[in-house]
Design a protein around this motif. Structure first.
Motif, short mmCIF file in Angstrom:
data_model
loop_
_atom_site.label_atom_id
_atom_site.label_comp_id
_atom_site.label_asym_id
_atom_site.label_seq_id
_atom_site.Cartn_x
_atom_site.Cartn_y
_atom_site.Cartn_z
N VAL A 90 2.49 -32.18 3.95
CA VAL A 90 2.46 -30.77 4.35
C VAL A 90 3.38 -29.93 3.49
CG1 VAL A 90 3.03 -29.15 6.20
CG2 VAL A 90 1.76 -31.23 6.72
N ASP A 91 4.57 -30.46 3.16
CA ASP A 91 5.50 -29.64 2.38
C ASP A 91 4.97 -29.35 0.98
OD1 ASP A 91 6.05 -32.42 1.59
OD2 ASP A 91 7.73 -31.56 0.46
N VAL A 92 4.21 -30.31 0.41
CA VAL A 92 3.63 -30.10 -0.92
C VAL A 92 2.56 -29.02 -0.84
CG1 VAL A 92 2.27 -31.14 -2.77
CG2 VAL A 92 4.13 -32.44 -1.71
N VAL A 93 1.68 -29.13 0.15
CA VAL A 93 0.62 -28.13 0.31
C VAL A 93 1.22 -26.76 0.58
CG1 VAL A 93 -1.40 -27.48 1.67
CG2 VAL A 93 -0.98 -29.89 1.16
N ARG A 94 2.26 -26.71 1.41
CA ARG A 94 2.91 -25.43 1.72
C ARG A 94 3.51 -24.82 0.46
NH1 ARG A 94 6.45 -27.08 5.25
NH2 ARG A 94 5.17 -26.68 7.09
N HIS A 95 4.20 -25.63 -0.35
CA HIS A 95 4.78 -25.12 -1.59
C HIS A 95 3.69 -24.62 -2.54
CE1 HIS A 95 8.63 -26.96 -0.41
NE2 HIS A 95 9.18 -26.21 -1.36
N ALA A 96 2.57 -25.32 -2.57
CA ALA A 96 1.46 -24.89 -3.43
C ALA A 96 0.94 -23.53 -2.99
CB ALA A 96 0.34 -25.92 -3.40
N MET A 97 0.78 -23.35 -1.69
CA MET A 97 0.30 -22.06 -1.18
C MET A 97 1.29 -20.95 -1.49
SD MET A 97 -1.27 -23.25 2.52
CE MET A 97 -1.71 -21.57 2.97
N ARG A 98 2.56 -21.20 -1.26
CA ARG A 98 3.58 -20.18 -1.50
C ARG A 98 3.76 -19.89 -2.98
NH1 ARG A 98 8.05 -22.33 2.98
NH2 ARG A 98 7.01 -21.44 4.82
N GLY A 99 3.41 -20.88 -3.81
CA GLY A 99 3.53 -20.69 -5.26
C GLY A 99 2.32 -20.02 -5.88
N GLY A 100 1.34 -19.66 -5.07
CA GLY A 100 0.17 -18.97 -5.60
C GLY A 100 -0.78 -19.87 -6.36
N VAL A 101 -0.82 -21.16 -6.00
CA VAL A 101 -1.74 -22.09 -6.65
C VAL A 101 -3.17 -21.67 -6.35
CG1 VAL A 101 -2.57 -24.48 -6.64
CG2 VAL A 101 -0.12 -24.00 -6.70
N PHE A 102 -4.01 -21.61 -7.37
CA PHE A 102 -5.37 -21.11 -7.21
C PHE A 102 -6.24 -22.04 -6.37
CE2 PHE A 102 -9.81 -20.94 -8.53
CZ PHE A 102 -10.09 -19.59 -8.34
N ASP A 103 -6.14 -23.34 -6.61
CA ASP A 103 -6.96 -24.31 -5.87
C ASP A 103 -6.21 -25.61 -5.76
OD1 ASP A 103 -9.07 -25.39 -4.50
OD2 ASP A 103 -10.51 -25.34 -6.14
N TYR A 104 -6.57 -26.40 -4.77
CA TYR A 104 -5.90 -27.68 -4.51
C TYR A 104 -6.99 -28.73 -4.33
CZ TYR A 104 -2.08 -30.62 -2.65
OH TYR A 104 -1.13 -31.59 -2.46
N ILE A 105 -7.15 -29.59 -5.34
CA ILE A 105 -8.20 -30.61 -5.33
C ILE A 105 -7.56 -31.96 -5.03
CG2 ILE A 105 -10.03 -31.73 -6.63
CD1 ILE A 105 -10.17 -29.27 -8.40
N VAL A 106 -8.07 -32.62 -3.98
CA VAL A 106 -7.50 -33.91 -3.57
C VAL A 106 -8.28 -35.04 -4.25
CG1 VAL A 106 -6.97 -35.42 -1.62
CG2 VAL A 106 -6.81 -32.92 -1.35
#
Length: 229
Positions: A90-106
Motif C-alpha cells: 500500500v505504501d508503494v502504491v500511495r507514493h506512486a499516486m502522490r508522485g503523479g505516476v501516470f500508470d501502475y502496471i502489475v
C-alpha cells in the motif's frame, strides 16, 4: 509529424528490460533511448537524456524505484512515469499516486496491458500538444484511466473527417459486439449515409482503433465487417 516519445527503461532484470524495449518498439510513436539496471544509473540517464517517459520498476538493487520519483520530479520536470512492478504494498502504491505516476502496471506484464497503457499515454499527450484550451469533458478524460475508449479525441483529423461526426461514430463503434458491424448498420445507428459511415470506419482502421474482416455467408457476396481492436 510529431517526434517519437523518448523512453527510459529502469529495470534490474536485463531480460525483462529487453522485453520492455521490444514491446515499446512495437508500438508506434515511441523510441527507447536507454536502459538503467539500478538507481544510480537511472539518475545518470535522467540527467543526461531528459526522457519524456520513464518505465520504472520498484525493486532495484540499490534503492526502491519509488524513491526515484522525487529525483525525477526535481531533475526531469517534463518526464512522466509508468510503474511496471510486482510491488503491491500500500505504501508503494500511495507514493506512486502522490508522485503523479501516470500508470501502475502489475507484473507479470502482458503486451496487451502494456500497449493499452502507452497508447492511452500517447492519446493524452496529443490532446495537450494540439489544444490551447480544453473542454470540461476533455479535462475529465485526462484523468480517466479506466476507459481509454471514452477519451475525447483531438481535432487533428485529416480533410473529410469532421470531429463532431467522428465523435458520434466513435460512440456507435464503442458498442460493437463480437459480431462486429457493417457500414450499413453503422449508417442506420448513426444517421449518416452508408458511404460516410464507410469512410469513417476506414479512417478508424488507419488509426488502429478497429480492424476489418471479409465475412462469407452461405449466399451472395462477402460483407466487410468491422471489429474493435
Amino acid at each position: 509529424m510529431s517526434q517519437p516519445t523518448e523512453v527510459l527503461i529502469v529495470e534490474d532484470d536485463v531480460r525483462i528490460a529487453e522485453i520492455h524495449r521490444r514491446f515499446t518498439e512495437k508500438i508506434g510513436g515511441f523510441t527507447v533511448v536507454g536502459t538503467a539496471t539500478n538507481g544510480e544509473q537511472a539518475k545518470e540517464w535522467i540527467e543526461l537524456v531528459q526522457p519524456q517517459l520513464i518505465l520504472l520498476d520498484v525493486y532495484l538493487p540499490d534503492m526502491r524505484g519509488i524513491d526515484l520519483v522525487p529525483f525525477i520530479r526535481e531533475n526531469a520536470k517534463e518526464a512522466d512515469i509508468i510503474m511496471i512492478t510486482a510491488a503491491s504494498e500500500v505504501d508503494v502504491v500511495r507514493h506512486a499516486m502522490r508522485g503523479g505516476v501516470f500508470d501502475y502496471i502489475v507484473k507479470p506484464l502482458t503486451f496487451d496491458r502494456f500497449k493499452r497503457s502507452l497508447e492511452h499515454y500517447r492519446s493524452k499527450m496529443q490532446q495537450l500538444e494540439h489544444q490551447e484550451k480544453l473542454s470540461p469533458d476533455q479535462i475529465e478524460s485526462l484523468w480517466n484511466t479506466s476507459s481509454p475508449g471514452a477519451e475525447i479525441h483531438v481535432d487533428t483529423s485529416p480533410k473529410g473527417i469532421d470531429p463532431l461526426t467522428l465523435e458520434k461514430i466513435l460512440k456507435c463503434v464503442s458498442g460493437i459486439g463480437e459480431e462486429g458491424i457493417t457500414a450499413e448498420l453503422l449508417s442506420q445507428e448513426s444517421g449518416v449515409s452508408r458511404s460516410t459511415a464507410r469512410r469513417y470506419l476506414e479512417y478508424l482502421i488507419s488509426q488502429r482503433k478497429i480492424y476489418a474482416e471479409l465475412i462469407y455467408g452461405n449466399v451472395g457476396r462477402p460483407e466487410r465487417r468491422y471489429f474493435q481492436v
